[in-house]
Motif scaffolding. Structure first.
Motif, mmCIF file in Angstrom:
data_model
loop_
_atom_site.group_PDB
_atom_site.id
_atom_site.type_symbol
_atom_site.label_atom_id
_atom_site.label_comp_id
_atom_site.label_asym_id
_atom_site.label_seq_id
_atom_site.Cartn_x
_atom_site.Cartn_y
_atom_site.Cartn_z
ATOM 1 N N PRO A 111 -7.700 22.858 -58.560
ATOM 2 C CA PRO A 111 -7.608 24.230 -58.452
ATOM 3 C C PRO A 111 -6.844 24.863 -57.313
ATOM 4 O O PRO A 111 -7.048 24.408 -56.335
ATOM 5 C CB PRO A 111 -9.138 24.632 -58.596
ATOM 6 C CG PRO A 111 -9.693 23.315 -58.714
ATOM 7 C CD PRO A 111 -8.924 22.362 -58.243
ATOM 8 N N LYS A 112 -6.191 25.838 -57.823
ATOM 9 C CA LYS A 112 -5.207 26.610 -57.034
ATOM 10 C C LYS A 112 -5.904 27.122 -55.584
ATOM 11 O O LYS A 112 -5.056 26.768 -54.712
ATOM 12 C CB LYS A 112 -4.339 27.736 -57.618
ATOM 13 C CG LYS A 112 -3.418 28.417 -56.982
ATOM 14 C CD LYS A 112 -2.763 29.375 -57.866
ATOM 15 C CE LYS A 112 -1.536 30.215 -57.223
ATOM 16 N NZ LYS A 112 -1.005 31.032 -58.089
ATOM 17 N N ASP A 113 -6.914 27.718 -55.589
ATOM 18 C CA ASP A 113 -7.517 28.162 -54.477
ATOM 19 C C ASP A 113 -8.174 27.094 -53.609
ATOM 20 O O ASP A 113 -7.846 27.114 -52.397
ATOM 21 C CB ASP A 113 -8.796 29.163 -54.615
ATOM 22 C CG ASP A 113 -9.683 28.665 -55.342
ATOM 23 O OD1 ASP A 113 -9.574 27.480 -56.313
ATOM 24 O OD2 ASP A 113 -10.902 29.189 -55.778
ATOM 25 N N GLN A 114 -8.569 25.951 -54.068
ATOM 26 C CA GLN A 114 -8.988 24.999 -53.335
ATOM 27 C C GLN A 114 -7.917 24.215 -52.508
ATOM 28 O O GLN A 114 -7.891 24.025 -51.442
ATOM 29 C CB GLN A 114 -9.873 23.995 -54.183
ATOM 30 C CG GLN A 114 -10.941 24.539 -54.733
ATOM 31 C CD GLN A 114 -11.740 23.318 -55.773
ATOM 32 O OE1 GLN A 114 -11.278 22.391 -55.842
ATOM 33 N NE2 GLN A 114 -12.679 24.105 -56.499
ATOM 34 N N GLY A 115 -6.839 24.094 -53.359
ATOM 35 C CA GLY A 115 -5.786 23.090 -52.869
ATOM 36 C C GLY A 115 -4.950 24.073 -51.864
ATOM 37 O O GLY A 115 -4.431 23.082 -51.033
ATOM 38 N N ALA A 116 -4.585 25.131 -52.235
ATOM 39 C CA ALA A 116 -3.947 26.017 -51.047
ATOM 40 C C ALA A 116 -4.717 25.799 -49.928
ATOM 41 O O ALA A 116 -4.311 25.901 -48.768
ATOM 42 C CB ALA A 116 -3.697 27.405 -51.641
ATOM 43 N N ALA A 117 -6.064 26.525 -49.754
ATOM 44 C CA ALA A 117 -6.843 26.423 -48.618
ATOM 45 C C ALA A 117 -6.919 24.921 -48.070
ATOM 46 O O ALA A 117 -6.770 25.046 -46.620
ATOM 47 C CB ALA A 117 -8.230 26.854 -49.024
#
Length: 176
Positions: A111-117
Motif C-alpha cells: 500500500p502506497k502510504d505504508q511503503g512510502a513511510a
C-alpha cells in the motif's frame, strides 16, 4: 481494526496498518522469527518471492514473513547490509526495492502510504550508518520471561501445537 494481543510493540505497529487482510497469520507468528531483544517499529504488507505476507521494520533488520498453511518464508535484511532503498508508488500500491551486497529484492503490492513511510524510515536509518538511533537494551531475564509469556499466549490461542510449544520452550530455556 483487529486486535492481536501478540506483544505490545507488534500490536502498536499492527494498529497503524490500514488493513491487515492477508497478514493476520503473519502478525500472530512474527514473534517466532524475531531475534532476542528485537522490537517491531513498523509493519506493512506486500508480495515477495511469489507470496503475499508481512514486512516488518524492526530495531535490527527488515523482515519479510509469509506463513502459509504448508510452508513458511522468512527473508531478512540486516540494516548494515542494506546499501540503498528505492520506492516506486502508483495510484494505490507500489514497490519497495532493497539493495544489499549486490543483490536486489523487490517487495511489490505494498500500500502506497505504508511503503512510502517505510522507505523514508529505511533511508534515515541508512544515513545513520545502518544502526538504529537508540535501541533499548532489554534485560535477558525480562526478555526470556516475555518470550515465554508470548509462547504461552500462542499455545492458548491454538497458534502453536503442544509439540511446537514444548520444542520452542526448550529452545528459549536453552538460550539462558
Amino acid at each position: 481494526m483487529a486486535t492481536f494481543n501478540v506483544r505490545p510493540d507488534i500490536d502498536a505497529a499492527a494498529e497503524k496498518l490500514g488493513s491487515t487482510m492477508g497478514a493476520k497469520r503473519e502478525i500472530k507468528r512474527l514473534p517466532e522469527v524475531l531475534w532476542e531483544g528485537e522490537t517491531v517499529e513498523m509493519l506493512a504488507t506486500g508480495s515477495y518471492g511469489g507470496g503475499t505476507g508481512l514486512v516488518a521494520m524492526t530495531s535490527m533488520r527488515l523482515v519479510f514473513l509469509k506463513h502459509g498453511v504448508m510452508s513458511q518464508t522468512v527473508e531478512d535484511f540486516p540494516y548494515p547490509k542494506i546499501s540503498s532503498v528505492q520506492w516506486q508508488g502508483g495510484m494505490l500500491m507500489g514497490t519497495l526495492t532493497v539493495y544489499t551486497s549486490g543483490n536486489r529484492a523487490d517487495i511489490k503490492n505494498m500500500p502506497k502510504d505504508q511503503g512510502a513511510a517505510l522507505s523514508d524510515k529505511l533511508r534515515a536509518l541508512i544515513a545513520q550508518g545502518g544502526q538504529p538511533a537508540a535501541a533499548p537494551a532489554a534485560a535477558p531475564a525480562q526478555d526470556v520471561g516475555s518470550r515465554l509469556a508470548t509462547l504461552d499466549q500462542l499455545r492458548a490461542t491454538g497458534a502453536v501445537s503442544d509439540a511446537e510449544y514444548q520444542e520452542r520452550r526448550a529452545r528459549i530455556l536453552d538460550s539462558l
